[in-house]
Write a protein that holds these residues in place. Structure first.
Motif, short mmCIF file in Angstrom:
data_model
loop_
_atom_site.label_atom_id
_atom_site.label_comp_id
_atom_site.label_asym_id
_atom_site.label_seq_id
_atom_site.Cartn_x
_atom_site.Cartn_y
_atom_site.Cartn_z
N ASP A 18 73.51 44.60 88.44
CA ASP A 18 73.15 43.56 89.69
C ASP A 18 72.09 42.96 88.74
O ASP A 18 70.99 43.06 89.08
N TRP A 19 71.82 41.91 87.65
CA TRP A 19 70.97 41.36 86.41
C TRP A 19 71.21 40.16 87.47
O TRP A 19 70.48 39.39 86.34
N ASP A 20 72.19 39.71 88.34
CA ASP A 20 72.16 37.94 88.17
C ASP A 20 70.93 38.20 88.97
O ASP A 20 69.82 36.83 88.36
N ARG A 21 69.25 38.45 89.64
CA ARG A 21 68.55 38.43 90.39
C ARG A 21 67.22 38.77 89.59
O ARG A 21 66.65 37.72 89.65
N PHE A 22 67.84 38.77 87.93
CA PHE A 22 66.58 38.56 86.68
C PHE A 22 67.15 37.53 86.00
O PHE A 22 66.37 36.74 85.49
N HIS A 23 68.06 36.89 85.65
CA HIS A 23 68.94 36.15 85.28
C HIS A 23 68.89 34.58 85.71
O HIS A 23 69.44 33.96 85.58
N SER A 24 67.37 33.83 86.10
CA SER A 24 67.42 32.72 86.36
C SER A 24 66.86 32.52 85.02
O SER A 24 66.92 32.90 83.79
N LEU A 25 67.45 30.56 85.64
CA LEU A 25 67.69 29.58 84.38
C LEU A 25 66.45 30.15 82.96
O LEU A 25 66.26 30.11 81.87
N SER A 26 64.92 30.08 83.52
CA SER A 26 63.71 30.09 83.22
C SER A 26 64.12 31.52 82.19
O SER A 26 63.75 31.58 80.81
N ASN A 27 64.12 32.93 82.40
CA ASN A 27 64.08 33.89 82.46
C ASN A 27 65.38 33.62 80.79
O ASN A 27 64.83 34.21 79.97
N LEU A 28 66.25 33.30 81.31
CA LEU A 28 67.34 33.33 80.32
C LEU A 28 66.44 32.18 78.80
O LEU A 28 67.02 32.61 77.88
N ALA A 29 65.92 31.44 79.59
CA ALA A 29 65.53 30.72 78.54
C ALA A 29 64.30 31.06 77.36
O ALA A 29 64.36 31.06 75.76
N LYS A 30 63.58 31.80 77.88
CA LYS A 30 62.37 32.73 77.06
C LYS A 30 63.45 34.20 76.91
O LYS A 30 62.83 34.69 75.12
N SER A 31 64.70 34.54 77.37
CA SER A 31 65.68 35.64 76.97
C SER A 31 66.26 35.05 75.07
O SER A 31 65.89 35.32 74.22
N VAL A 32 67.13 33.78 75.31
CA VAL A 32 67.19 32.56 73.84
C VAL A 32 66.26 33.18 73.02
O VAL A 32 65.92 33.36 71.90
N SER A 33 64.47 32.46 73.06
CA SER A 33 63.52 32.53 72.39
C SER A 33 63.19 33.54 71.95
O SER A 33 63.01 33.95 71.45
N ILE A 34 63.21 34.87 72.33
CA ILE A 34 62.48 35.73 72.62
C ILE A 34 63.89 36.16 71.23
O ILE A 34 64.51 37.15 70.30
N GLU A 35 65.26 36.59 71.90
CA GLU A 35 66.90 36.77 70.96
C GLU A 35 66.46 35.88 69.19
O GLU A 35 66.55 36.53 68.24
N ALA A 36 66.13 34.66 69.65
CA ALA A 36 65.49 34.15 68.42
C ALA A 36 64.77 34.37 67.58
O ALA A 36 65.25 34.43 65.96
N GLY A 37 63.56 35.38 67.89
CA GLY A 37 62.94 36.18 67.38
C GLY A 37 63.38 37.11 66.59
O GLY A 37 62.67 37.70 65.44
N GLU A 38 64.30 37.44 66.54
CA GLU A 38 64.83 38.97 66.98
C GLU A 38 65.72 38.59 65.37
O GLU A 38 65.63 39.25 64.13
N LEU A 39 66.40 37.22 65.56
CA LEU A 39 67.10 36.89 64.46
C LEU A 39 65.99 36.17 63.17
O LEU A 39 66.84 37.12 62.16
N LEU A 40 65.31 35.77 63.70
CA LEU A 40 64.14 35.16 62.72
C LEU A 40 63.80 36.73 61.79
O LEU A 40 63.53 36.70 60.34
#
Lengths: 107, 107, 107, 107
Positions: A18-40
């Motif tokens: 039931d995570w769809d409620r959290f996965h707005s496009l805006s939150n997912l764009a943030k998540s991509v950036s956060i994970e890209a930081g962990e990769l870096l």
């Protein structure tokens, strides 16, 4: 595992929790950036990290959020990437860009 | 366009421009972060950007660098993402994680 | 120009433009990340960029959003950074951390 | 604690640990991005995080790397930020930018 199967797997994973409620496009764009930081972070102090498995897992996290986002937008990322490359090919013509790391607006 | 075809297209694009010399894993990890920042910029002041085509293009850029990186590491990103999701499923069991955005170490 | 004067200058800049409505903490955190990505772009393909003025300007952008954010939270960033360093000094004791780039949880 | 004192504290911290060898400008730019990602993580699923102390600490980390970087470049960040704001004031004139979040090249 092909692209459609992975999309379906991600969709099911989120629905079950039931995570769809959290996965707005805006939150997912943030998540991509956060994970890209962990990769870096794998490359923070060295260009050749020993632990390539950690690198792979961080790449997987960026990728998963990106596919989740694309799926919600109704986009096929493979096609979108292919189209973007055709556009880049015009911005970076082979004869001008060859062997140079200059940005297109200065070529 | 399937995943292998896109990999091949990206590989050819870089070879034609002799860009392999710039595309170390470290530089590609930076590139993923930089493009993720550009994606985030679409959402800087608003949660629902009007220009979804711009969003799509930034997603394509993140994706392309990620696939380039995976290809150089000899990794199939689809498989890596699937494996990482199996691991996440253990960290976030349905009964504990359902409807909650809590990090696994606090569940 | 000291820290308080810069805070006041940023505050006035935003008030004059009626930008307070956009500058939620969440949007400012995104902005810090976006500008950090632009700073990183100066180093995308090379470790020693020629244009250090561009580097300086991107650093200024990150800094400005950070101070704006701190000011809205009622935090003095100089004090916060000093406190955080005291904490880091405990996590990275000189005798263990000297000459090593290992993360504290593996020291 | 004023800006110069914080600079000196950061410098001493790194010298004691012999970390100067790791702190190239390029590695510090990566570090700013990595810490900015950790700051963003506080806002990943919610606009108003409960734990503002965690937010403060992540801001302190971004700030510390930024000052370290500026110090190595011989830049006073307060002055650099002030100069950049003067430049921004020209890009975003009050009468055009007031109450709008539009980028300067579309104003």
């Amino acid at each position: 595992m092909n692209y459609e199967e992975l999309c379906a797997k991600i969709r099911r994973f989120n629905e079950e929790r039931d995570w769809d409620r959290f996965h707005s496009l805006s939150n997912l764009a943030k998540s991509v950036s956060i994970e890209a930081g962990e990769l870096l972070e794998c490359f923070q102090w060295e260009d050749d990290p020993k632990d390539l498995h950690a690198v792979e897992e961080e790449m997987a996290d960026v990728f998963t959020y990106l596919i989740d986002m694309a799926d919600r937008m109704g986009i096929d990322l493979l096609e979108a990437a292919s189209r973007k490359m055709d556009k880049n090919a015009l911005k970076y013509p082979v004869d001008k860009a060859r062997g140079r790391n200059t940005k297109y607006d200065r070529l």
